[in-house]
Design an enzyme around this catalytic site. Structure first.
Site, PDB file in Angstrom:
ATOM      1  CD  GLU A 156      34.553  84.227  41.749  1.00  0.00           C
ATOM      2  OE1 GLU A 156      33.664  82.656  41.055  1.00  0.00           O
ATOM      3  OE2 GLU A 156      35.176  83.921  42.840  1.00  0.00           O
ATOM      4  CG  LEU A 158      38.453  85.295  42.209  1.00  0.00           C
ATOM      5  CD1 LEU A 158      38.962  86.690  42.623  1.00  0.00           C
ATOM      6  CD2 LEU A 158      38.343  84.456  41.088  1.00  0.00           C
ATOM      7  CG  ASN A 215      33.254  93.254  47.092  1.00  0.00           C
ATOM      8  OD1 ASN A 215      33.688  92.324  48.059  1.00  0.00           O
ATOM      9  ND2 ASN A 215      33.272  93.356  46.363  1.00  0.00           N
ATOM     10  CB  CYS A 268      36.660  94.279  43.626  1.00  0.00           C
ATOM     11  SG  CYS A 268      36.999  93.195  42.710  1.00  0.00           S
TER      12      CYS A 268
HETATM   13  C1  UGA Z   1      37.858  92.423  47.222  1.00  0.00           C
HETATM   14  C2  UGA Z   1      37.267  91.000  48.207  1.00  0.00           C
HETATM   15  O1  UGA Z   1      37.746  91.262  49.169  1.00  0.00           O
HETATM   16  C3  UGA Z   1      36.758  90.136  47.486  1.00  0.00           C
HETATM   17  O2  UGA Z   1      36.393  88.943  48.110  1.00  0.00           O
HETATM   18  C4  UGA Z   1      36.022  90.330  46.146  1.00  0.00           C
HETATM   19  O3  UGA Z   1      35.761  89.281  45.507  1.00  0.00           O
HETATM   20  C5  UGA Z   1      36.823  91.124  45.272  1.00  0.00           C
HETATM   21  O4  UGA Z   1      37.272  92.158  45.934  1.00  0.00           O
HETATM   22  C6  UGA Z   1      36.003  90.924  43.613  1.00  0.00           C
HETATM   23  O5  UGA Z   1      34.488  92.284  44.283  1.00  0.00           O
HETATM   24  O6  UGA Z   1      35.769  91.262  42.745  1.00  0.00           O
HETATM   25  P1  UGA Z   1      40.650  92.528  46.563  1.00  0.00           P
HETATM   26  O7  UGA Z   1      39.377  93.607  45.682  1.00  0.00           O
HETATM   27  O8  UGA Z   1      41.110  91.053  45.314  1.00  0.00           O
HETATM   28  O9  UGA Z   1      39.201  91.815  47.243  1.00  0.00           O
HETATM   29  O10 UGA Z   1      40.961  92.797  47.733  1.00  0.00           O
HETATM   30  P2  UGA Z   1      40.377  92.946  49.470  1.00  0.00           P
HETATM   31  O11 UGA Z   1      41.703  91.941  49.499  1.00  0.00           O
HETATM   32  O12 UGA Z   1      39.494  92.754  49.567  1.00  0.00           O
HETATM   33  O13 UGA Z   1      41.401  94.307  50.295  1.00  0.00           O
HETATM   34  C7  UGA Z   1      41.556  95.343  48.525  1.00  0.00           C
HETATM   35  C8  UGA Z   1      41.814  96.561  49.904  1.00  0.00           C
HETATM   36  O14 UGA Z   1      41.671  96.537  50.933  1.00  0.00           O
HETATM   37  C9  UGA Z   1      42.897  96.649  49.113  1.00  0.00           C
HETATM   38  O15 UGA Z   1      43.656  97.856  48.989  1.00  0.00           O
HETATM   39  C10 UGA Z   1      43.765  96.073  51.204  1.00  0.00           C
HETATM   40  O16 UGA Z   1      44.845  96.776  51.161  1.00  0.00           O
HETATM   41  C11 UGA Z   1      42.756  96.951  51.525  1.00  0.00           C
HETATM   42  N1  UGA Z   1      42.567  96.268  53.092  1.00  0.00           N
HETATM   43  C12 UGA Z   1      41.827  95.328  53.364  1.00  0.00           C
HETATM   44  C13 UGA Z   1      43.271  97.254  54.534  1.00  0.00           C
HETATM   45  O17 UGA Z   1      43.169  98.619  54.205  1.00  0.00           O
HETATM   46  N2  UGA Z   1      42.251  96.133  55.430  1.00  0.00           N
HETATM   47  C14 UGA Z   1      42.623  95.002  55.551  1.00  0.00           C
HETATM   48  O18 UGA Z   1      42.042  94.652  57.031  1.00  0.00           O
HETATM   49  C15 UGA Z   1      41.778  94.333  54.708  1.00  0.00           C
END
Ligand code: UGA
Length: 437
Positions: A156, A158, A215, A268
């Site tokens: 997944e 998402l 990831n 994640c």
């Molecule tokens: C992440 C992945 O993006 C999903 O595709 C995956 O399905 C999910 O893990 C999982 O394995 O279940 P998520 O943990 O919801 O999703 O959040 P992200 O949007 O990836 O953000 C993760 C972290 O990275 C956050 O702390 C966010 O602030 C940080 N981030 C994200 C940054 O510091 N800079 C960015 O440009 C993007």
């Protein structure tokens, strides 16, 4: 067709709700009775945009929450396993929940006429399905895989805060297993559900690896820009925003996941990078790049604390406001959130903390209790404060203005997301922008 979903967390509940709302007959199960009760009553156990409405519509249309999984094994053609695989101390994943569900399904398969496809959505390291899950099912069911039932790995992708949209429109579907009639049937199910979305069919170990690759690549992109951000911060006037915006225009790089900040958190990316590092070491591959990705991520918190010290001098006794507790905006999830780690460090250094978050205060209270103060508005959170730190990029923080700065004891803002207009009357310490002395 009846569909079973075992494990009603972010992935399972989003999937069950979206399918239920689209008129599929979904039977859900979660071993947590309180959670199941709440869901039955239409209350999502966590905050996720659009989930409540989608879930309530699904419940209205016949999404049921079962008390045990035997009805699911007897009636469902597709059984999605969406239970967690938490991190163990050494970075490896804890498979106990997946194994326990698979054992129960195996026992129930023995006496059922149903020939279901068991779809593994939980994140598991390469080889888990073949080496661990299939042998359990074979042994417990005494039935033939590929004839009486089948198992397909279906990772997944998402994102929290976008869970419903991502479930409705994923960027790709990955199916790992044997190319047989069961695979064809799952492929048809997805073709009908998501018209035009690419479906990649491969073996299960490759499907499992794709999830970790996805990831860890995202984590690498974040650590890369964070490394550049630290370089910018040491060059007077250099600005990571302009760097990221420009390199993002190169289609070979792409603009997403180039927001420098306090490091990635959540349930994640940190867990999956650790798990693939642990797995690589076990199979004799030295994961140098991923080790560095993690080291850069750990350093971001250190850099944030150094910036706070630079701004404040001594931390002991200072009243500090932490803006944002969730690991990202639009969620109440604080698992592996940088804010929580930052608050721990600041408390250790003797700071007095006031925290604000639009959604995550209740979860944070469970961690810190009355060791810190909580505010339900940004304005009151900054009253009398000697330093405000923006950690989570909630939109409302970009609206901070003179009115907010006026009520602070000292107008000092450390901004890990560069959200403010630097021309406001304040001493401004944005992460990733070199200070002109
Ligand atoms: C992440 C992945 O993006 C999903 O595709 C995956 O399905 C999910 O893990 C999982 O394995 O279940 P998520 O943990 O919801 O999703 O959040 P992200 O949007 O990836 O953000 C993760 C972290 O990275 C956050 O702390 C966010 O602030 C940080 N981030 C994200 C940054 O510091 N800079 C960015 O440009 C993007």
């Amino acid at each position: 067709m009846r569909i079973g979903v075992i494990g009603l967390g972010f992935v399972g509940l989003s999937l069950a709700s979206v399918l239920g709302a689209k008129n599929y007959r979904v039977m859900g199960f979660d071993s947590d009775r309180t959670k199941s009760f709440e869901i039955k009553n239409g209350n999502p156990p966590f905050y996720e945009p659009k989930l409540e409405d989608t879930m309530r519509l699904a419940l209205k249309k016949g999404f049921t929450i079962e008390d045990n999984i035997s009805l699911i094994v007897d009636n469902c053609k597709l059984i999605f396993i969406t239970v967690g695989t938490p991190q163990r101390k050494d970075g490896s994943i804890d498979l106990s929940m997946v194994k326990s569900v698979i054992e129960q399904i195996g026992k129930l398969l023995k006496s059922t006429k149903n020939k279901p496809i068991i779809v593994i959505k939980s994140t598991v390291v390469p080889g888990t399905t073949i080496n661990t899950l299939l042998p359990i099912l074979n042994k417990k069911s005494s039935k033939k895989i590929g004839k009486d039932f089948d198992v397909i790995t279906n990772p997944e992708f998402l994102r929290e805060s976008m869970a419903i949209n991502d479930t409705i429109s994923p960027h790709a579907i990955v199916l790992g297993g044997t190319k047989n009639r069961f695979m064809k049937s799952l492929e048809r199910f997805y073709q009908k559900l998501h018209k035009g979305i690419p479906i990649i069919i491969t073996n299960s170990q490759t499907a499992e690896l794709i999830k970790y690759t996805n990831n860890s690549f995202l984590a690498t992109k974040i650590s890369f820009i964070n490394q550049i951000s630290n370089i910018c911060q040491s060059i007077p006037g250099a600005n990571v925003e302009d760097v990221a915006r420009t390199i993002g225009l190169d289609p070979r790089i792409g603009s997403l996941f180039l927001n420098a900040g306090p490091g990635y958190g959540g349930s994640c990316l940190p867990k999956d990078v650790k798990a693939i590092i642990n797995f690589s070491n076990k199979i004799g591959v030295n994961p140098v790049l991923l080790d560095a990705v993690e080291a850069v991520n750990d350093y971001q918190l250190e850099n944030l604390v150094l910036t706070i010290k630079k701004a404040l001098g001594k931390i002991r006794g200072k009243k500090i406001t932490v803006l944002g507790l969730a690991f990202k905006a639009d969620t109440d999830d604080i698992r592996d959130s940088v804010s929580i780690k930052l608050i721990r460090l600041l408390l250790k250094s003797g700071a007095k903390i006031t925290a604000h978050d639009p959604k995550a205060i209740d979860n944070t209270k469970r961690v810190f209790g009355d060791k810190i103060s909580y505010s339900d508005s940004t304005y009151s959170a900054l009253e009398g404060s000697e330093c405000g730190i923006i950690v989570t990029p909630w939109k409302e923080y970009s609206k901070l203005n003179e009115k907010h700065l006026k009520i602070m004891k000292k107008r000092i803002i450390v901004d890990s997301r560069r959200m403010l207009n630097p021309n406001l009357n304040m001493r401004y310490y944005p992460i990733g922008i070199g200070k002109i002395r």
